[in-house]
Design an enzyme around this catalytic site. Structure first.
Site, mmCIF file in Angstrom:
data_model
loop_
_atom_site.group_PDB
_atom_site.id
_atom_site.type_symbol
_atom_site.label_atom_id
_atom_site.label_comp_id
_atom_site.label_asym_id
_atom_site.label_seq_id
_atom_site.Cartn_x
_atom_site.Cartn_y
_atom_site.Cartn_z
ATOM 1 N N GLU A 43 -7.959 5.720 20.684
ATOM 2 C CA GLU A 43 -7.764 4.296 20.366
ATOM 3 C C GLU A 43 -6.842 3.578 21.351
ATOM 4 O OE1 GLU A 43 -5.925 4.778 16.432
ATOM 5 O OE2 GLU A 43 -4.079 3.940 17.229
ATOM 6 N N ASP A 47 -9.546 4.130 10.236
ATOM 7 C CA ASP A 47 -8.587 3.107 10.682
ATOM 8 C C ASP A 47 -7.919 3.559 11.978
ATOM 9 O OD1 ASP A 47 -7.093 0.629 10.251
ATOM 10 O OD2 ASP A 47 -5.353 1.932 9.972
ATOM 11 N N HIS A 73 -6.617 0.235 13.349
ATOM 12 C CA HIS A 73 -5.230 0.617 13.022
ATOM 13 C C HIS A 73 -4.495 -0.545 12.338
ATOM 14 C CE1 HIS A 73 -2.190 3.889 14.301
ATOM 15 N NE2 HIS A 73 -1.746 3.280 13.223
HETATM 16 P P1 NAI Z 1 4.723 11.935 4.765
HETATM 17 O O1 NAI Z 1 5.555 12.704 5.747
HETATM 18 O O2 NAI Z 1 5.362 11.321 3.576
HETATM 19 O O3 NAI Z 1 3.540 12.886 4.213
HETATM 20 C C1 NAI Z 1 2.772 13.711 5.020
HETATM 21 C C2 NAI Z 1 2.313 14.879 4.169
HETATM 22 O O4 NAI Z 1 1.426 15.679 4.962
HETATM 23 C C3 NAI Z 1 3.470 15.777 3.718
HETATM 24 O O5 NAI Z 1 3.394 16.001 2.317
HETATM 25 C C4 NAI Z 1 3.254 17.044 4.508
HETATM 26 O O6 NAI Z 1 3.700 18.210 3.823
HETATM 27 C C5 NAI Z 1 1.740 17.032 4.679
HETATM 28 N N1 NAI Z 1 1.278 17.936 5.722
HETATM 29 C C6 NAI Z 1 1.889 18.249 6.885
HETATM 30 N N2 NAI Z 1 1.149 19.163 7.552
HETATM 31 C C7 NAI Z 1 0.061 19.418 6.772
HETATM 32 C C8 NAI Z 1 -1.054 20.280 6.928
HETATM 33 N N3 NAI Z 1 -1.196 21.097 7.984
HETATM 34 N N4 NAI Z 1 -1.983 20.292 5.943
HETATM 35 C C9 NAI Z 1 -1.839 19.503 4.851
HETATM 36 N N5 NAI Z 1 -0.793 18.672 4.656
HETATM 37 C C10 NAI Z 1 0.138 18.637 5.617
HETATM 38 O O7 NAI Z 1 3.959 10.865 5.640
HETATM 39 P P2 NAI Z 1 3.277 9.512 5.120
HETATM 40 O O8 NAI Z 1 4.256 8.412 5.171
HETATM 41 O O9 NAI Z 1 2.545 9.799 3.868
HETATM 42 O O10 NAI Z 1 2.231 9.269 6.305
HETATM 43 C C11 NAI Z 1 1.115 10.161 6.513
HETATM 44 C C12 NAI Z 1 0.461 9.826 7.835
HETATM 45 O O11 NAI Z 1 -0.148 8.527 7.760
HETATM 46 C C13 NAI Z 1 1.446 9.657 9.019
HETATM 47 O O12 NAI Z 1 1.741 10.912 9.591
HETATM 48 C C14 NAI Z 1 0.714 8.780 9.955
HETATM 49 O O13 NAI Z 1 -0.031 9.584 10.852
HETATM 50 C C15 NAI Z 1 -0.256 8.008 9.062
HETATM 51 N N6 NAI Z 1 0.049 6.580 9.036
HETATM 52 C C16 NAI Z 1 -0.960 5.714 9.353
HETATM 53 C C17 NAI Z 1 -0.734 4.347 9.349
HETATM 54 C C18 NAI Z 1 -1.836 3.380 9.669
HETATM 55 O O14 NAI Z 1 -1.554 2.186 9.855
HETATM 56 N N7 NAI Z 1 -3.086 3.812 9.713
HETATM 57 C C19 NAI Z 1 0.596 3.796 9.060
HETATM 58 C C20 NAI Z 1 1.572 4.791 8.677
HETATM 59 C C21 NAI Z 1 1.302 6.132 8.694
#
Ligand code: NAI
Length: 333
Positions: A263, A258, A295
């Site tokens: 992009e 996605d 996206h």
């Molecule tokens: P979140 O902050 O709740 O969770 C992210 C998790 O990744 C945390 O548990 C963190 O500890 C973990 N993390 C950080 N560094 C890491 C590493 N080196 N190895 C393994 N885990 C690691 O964020 P949320 O809300 O779950 O979003 C995750 C990602 O999804 C965002 O950062 C964003 O890039 C992406 N996203 C994509 C969207 C889309 O439309 N495709 C929309 C919203 C978010």
């Protein structure tokens, strides 16, 4: 407050109008992407509202400051496109929407897994073309397969839970353990174990210096043969060239994306009449076992409503001079 909303789409206009029926903020909807050359369009406004691929670098911020803009309200969670230190130096506040609908992104991740596995993207086009052959559409049962989820925050924990409900064996990797994952009996394992054991790998961690090109040439060589790779996190979590090599060699069985690392010049616009100049992306689109959405994982009514409500509340705080809980400060990075 008068606000210039860049990269605005009709669905933004609808959701912001619905969330602010009294019109407490006067929003100027601009289709242009925010960059140094378009920043003067914000002249006469106190705030700009920016999205994921707007360029909010030091140069843009300088222009914004010179035309009187005091606030940048991001209508997304990530702020990797903002020079937060430069904004602080200019006295420009930056606020964001940390979470709007983890369900939207998690559910889209599952939609990609199901559609790609059962080749729905091909089946749909075939049937409409009067081709009812099933050749090339063979999928696999999800039940019993090993799913590796990397990043088990708000979104990843939901992806893990949903895959668990498909009776998959879910393993997870994160720098912190989330009890919502372990309480269902799912185990945290090393990255090595994720790469070597997973039939499906889902990337749900943020893009940071550590996670840049997490899926590299070396990793591709160690993946379980035939693995399905799903990325709804950020494009640069995978080295796209390495993934293409993995698809060509057959090591990677299928890929759903996605997000794509390059992009920004492509996504969110109709480019169907233009020549595609990104050869890597063009190659990616040639594979029958690759499914790309542009996206769109966040794009549900509920997520758009939550984005509008939080952004408007952030603007209320800024207008009234209150501390904003969703402020982005330089040391958050
Ligand atoms: P979140 O902050 O709740 O969770 C992210 C998790 O990744 C945390 O548990 C963190 O500890 C973990 N993390 C950080 N560094 C890491 C590493 N080196 N190895 C393994 N885990 C690691 O964020 P949320 O809300 O779950 O979003 C995750 C990602 O999804 C965002 O950062 C964003 O890039 C992406 N996203 C994509 C969207 C889309 O439309 N495709 C929309 C919203 C978010």
């Amino acid at each position: 407050m008068r606000v210039a909303m860049y990269s605005s789409k009709p669905y933004d206009e609808t959701s912001f109008a619905a969330a602010d029926p009294a019109g407490r903020h006067d929003v100027l909807y601009l289709e242009e992407r925010l960059r140094p050359t378009t920043a003067p369009l914000a002249s006469g406004t106190r705030a700009v509202c920016a999205f994921v691929n707007d360029v909010v670098d030091a140069e843009t911020l300088d222009v914004l400051a010179s035309v009187g803009v005091r606030h940048v309200a991001l209508r997304c969670a990530g702020f990797n496109n903002v020079d937060v230190a430069a904004a602080a130096g200019l006295g420009i506040d930056v606020v964001r929407v940390p979470a709007y609908s983890p369900n939207a992104v998690a559910e889209h991740t599952i939609a990609l897994v199901l559609a790609l596995n059962r080749r729905l993207h091909r089946a749909y086009a075939r049937v409409r073309d009067g081709n009812f052959s099933l050749d090339g559409l063979v999928g696999f049962d999800l039940a019993g397969k090993t799913v590796g989820v990397i990043g088990t925050g708000r979104i990843g924990a939901l992806v893990a839970r949903l895959m668990w409900h498909f009776r998959c064996d879910v393993i997870a990797h994160d720098v912190y353990e989330n009890p919502k994952v372990t309480e269902l009996g799912m185990r945290y394992v090393s990255l090595d174990e994720i790469w070597e054991r997973s039939d499906i790998v889902s990337l749900n961690c943020p893009l940071t210096a550590e996670t840049y090109h997490l899926v590299s040439h070396d990793v591709v060589a160690r993946l379980k043969p035939g693995v399905m790779l799903v990325n709804t996190g950020r494009g640069a979590l995978v080295d796209t060239v390495a993934v293409i090599e993995g698809l060509k060699s057959g090591r990677i069985g299928s890929v759903a994306l996605d997000v794509y690392e390059e992009e920004a010049p492509l996504f969110f616009e109709d480019r169907s009449s233009e020549v595609l100049t990104d050869d890597v992306f063009a190659r990616l689109l040639t594979f029958p076992n690759v499914l790309v959405t542009a996206h769109q994982a966040f794009l549900t009514n509920e997520a758009l409503a939550a984005i509008a409500e939080t952004t408007l509340a952030n603007l209320d705080d800024l207008e009234d001079g209150r501390a904003c809980a969703n402020a982005v400060v330089p040391d958050v990075r």
